[in-house]
Design a protein around this motif. Sequence first.
Motif, short mmCIF file in Angstrom:
data_model
loop_
_atom_site.label_atom_id
_atom_site.label_comp_id
_atom_site.label_asym_id
_atom_site.label_seq_id
_atom_site.Cartn_x
_atom_site.Cartn_y
_atom_site.Cartn_z
N GLN A 93 0.84 -1.20 0.00
CA GLN A 93 0.00 0.00 0.00
C GLN A 93 0.88 1.25 0.00
OE1 GLN A 93 -2.77 0.15 3.19
NE2 GLN A 93 -3.51 2.18 2.66
N GLN A 94 0.51 2.19 -0.82
CA GLN A 94 1.24 3.44 -0.90
C GLN A 94 0.88 4.34 0.28
OE1 GLN A 94 3.58 3.95 -3.32
NE2 GLN A 94 3.12 1.81 -3.71
N PRO A 95 1.78 5.25 0.68
CA PRO A 95 1.44 6.16 1.78
C PRO A 95 0.26 7.04 1.40
CG PRO A 95 3.52 6.77 0.77
CD PRO A 95 3.11 5.48 0.17
N LEU A 96 -0.52 7.40 2.41
CA LEU A 96 -1.69 8.22 2.16
C LEU A 96 -1.29 9.64 1.80
CD1 LEU A 96 -3.84 7.03 5.16
CD2 LEU A 96 -4.03 6.32 2.80
N ASP A 97 -2.08 10.25 0.92
CA ASP A 97 -1.84 11.64 0.57
C ASP A 97 -2.29 12.52 1.71
OD1 ASP A 97 -0.97 10.90 -1.91
OD2 ASP A 97 -2.95 11.07 -2.83
N ILE A 98 -1.65 13.68 1.84
CA ILE A 98 -2.13 14.65 2.81
C ILE A 98 -2.68 15.83 2.03
CG2 ILE A 98 -0.54 13.90 4.60
CD1 ILE A 98 1.14 16.36 4.03
N GLY A 99 -3.61 16.52 2.64
CA GLY A 99 -4.30 17.60 1.95
C GLY A 99 -3.46 18.85 1.78
N LEU A 100 -4.04 19.84 1.11
CA LEU A 100 -3.36 21.09 0.81
C LEU A 100 -3.04 21.87 2.09
CD1 LEU A 100 -2.40 23.04 -1.38
CD2 LEU A 100 -4.71 24.00 -1.42
N PHE A 101 -3.93 21.81 3.08
CA PHE A 101 -3.75 22.58 4.31
C PHE A 101 -3.37 21.67 5.48
CE2 PHE A 101 -6.70 25.08 1.73
CZ PHE A 101 -5.95 26.22 1.59
N GLU A 102 -2.60 20.63 5.21
CA GLU A 102 -2.12 19.74 6.26
C GLU A 102 -0.61 19.65 6.18
OE1 GLU A 102 -5.87 16.69 6.66
OE2 GLU A 102 -4.28 16.21 5.25
N VAL A 103 0.03 19.48 7.32
CA VAL A 103 1.49 19.44 7.38
C VAL A 103 1.91 18.39 8.41
CG1 VAL A 103 1.67 21.26 9.13
CG2 VAL A 103 3.55 20.89 7.54
N ARG A 104 3.10 17.82 8.20
CA ARG A 104 3.67 16.89 9.18
C ARG A 104 4.72 17.66 9.99
NH1 ARG A 104 2.43 11.55 7.92
NH2 ARG A 104 1.67 11.26 5.82
N PRO A 105 4.58 17.72 11.31
CA PRO A 105 5.58 18.44 12.10
C PRO A 105 6.92 17.71 12.07
CG PRO A 105 3.95 17.42 13.53
CD PRO A 105 3.49 17.21 12.12
N PRO A 106 8.05 18.43 12.09
CA PRO A 106 9.36 17.78 11.98
C PRO A 106 9.69 16.88 13.17
CG PRO A 106 9.61 20.15 12.26
CD PRO A 106 8.15 19.87 12.11
N ASP A 107 9.16 17.20 14.36
CA ASP A 107 9.48 16.38 15.53
C ASP A 107 8.57 15.14 15.65
OD1 ASP A 107 7.35 18.07 15.94
OD2 ASP A 107 7.65 18.22 18.09
N ALA A 108 7.46 15.08 14.89
CA ALA A 108 6.56 13.93 14.91
C ALA A 108 6.02 13.69 13.50
CB ALA A 108 5.41 14.16 15.88
N PRO A 109 6.83 13.09 12.62
CA PRO A 109 6.38 12.92 11.23
C PRO A 109 5.24 11.93 11.04
CG PRO A 109 8.49 11.85 11.58
CD PRO A 109 8.16 12.57 12.84
N HIS A 110 4.88 11.19 12.07
CA HIS A 110 3.76 10.24 11.94
C HIS A 110 2.41 10.91 12.15
CE1 HIS A 110 4.72 10.45 16.22
NE2 HIS A 110 3.49 10.07 16.46
N ILE A 111 2.39 12.21 12.49
CA ILE A 111 1.15 12.96 12.73
C ILE A 111 0.92 13.93 11.59
CG2 ILE A 111 0.01 14.59 14.27
CD1 ILE A 111 1.64 13.44 16.55
N VAL A 112 -0.33 14.04 11.15
CA VAL A 112 -0.70 15.04 10.15
C VAL A 112 -1.56 16.07 10.86
CG1 VAL A 112 -1.95 15.44 8.01
CG2 VAL A 112 -0.64 13.35 8.29
N MET A 113 -1.10 17.35 10.80
CA MET A 113 -1.82 18.42 11.51
C MET A 113 -2.41 19.39 10.50
SD MET A 113 0.83 19.22 14.66
CE MET A 113 0.80 20.89 14.23
N PRO A 114 -3.59 19.97 10.81
CA PRO A 114 -4.13 21.00 9.93
C PRO A 114 -3.30 22.27 10.04
CG PRO A 114 -5.56 20.70 11.83
CD PRO A 114 -4.50 19.66 11.92
N ASP A 115 -3.09 22.94 8.93
CA ASP A 115 -2.30 24.16 8.90
C ASP A 115 -3.02 25.16 8.02
OD1 ASP A 115 -0.14 25.91 9.23
OD2 ASP A 115 0.74 25.24 7.34
N GLU A 116 -3.47 26.25 8.62
CA GLU A 116 -4.21 27.26 7.84
C GLU A 116 -3.54 28.58 7.90
OE1 GLU A 116 -8.33 27.27 8.79
OE2 GLU A 116 -8.49 25.14 8.51
#
Length: 116
Positions: A93-116
Motif C-alpha cells: 500500500q502506498q502512503p496516504l496523501d495529505i491535503g493542501l492545508f495539512e502538514v507533518r511536524p518535523p518532531d513527529a512525522p507520523h502525525i498530520v496536523m491541519p495548517d491554515e
Amino acid sequence: MDEPWRRLAEQILPGQKIARASPTYEGGRRWPAAPATRPRTAWRLMVSYWRIATAERPIEAPQARAARRARQPLDPDTLRAIARQPLRPVEPQQPLDIGLFEVRPPDAPHIVMPDE
C-alpha cells in the motif's frame, strides 16, 4: 458474570402480546405508567467463542488472478480453497496523501496536523 465470552441477559418469552408504548406527555410525565403485569421472561446465558473450522491444513492454492492467467482447469477443491483464502495485495500500500492545508511536524512525522 459479564465477561468477554459470556453474558447473562433477560429475554421476553415468545408468544406474548406486548403493546408498544407511545409518549403521552400528560401530568408532567413523558411515558405512561407501566402495565400492572410484566411479561414473562427467562434468563439466557449467551456464550461466544471461536471455533476452529477444521484441524487439517487448508489446501495451499494459488491466488485467483494467477490461476486465471494460467488458464488451466481447476478441480472443485482448489476452486473452493481459492475462494476461501484471504485477499492479498498485488503491491504494498502506498502512503496516504495529505491535503493542501495539512502538514507533518518535523518532531513527529507520523502525525498530520491541519495548517491554515
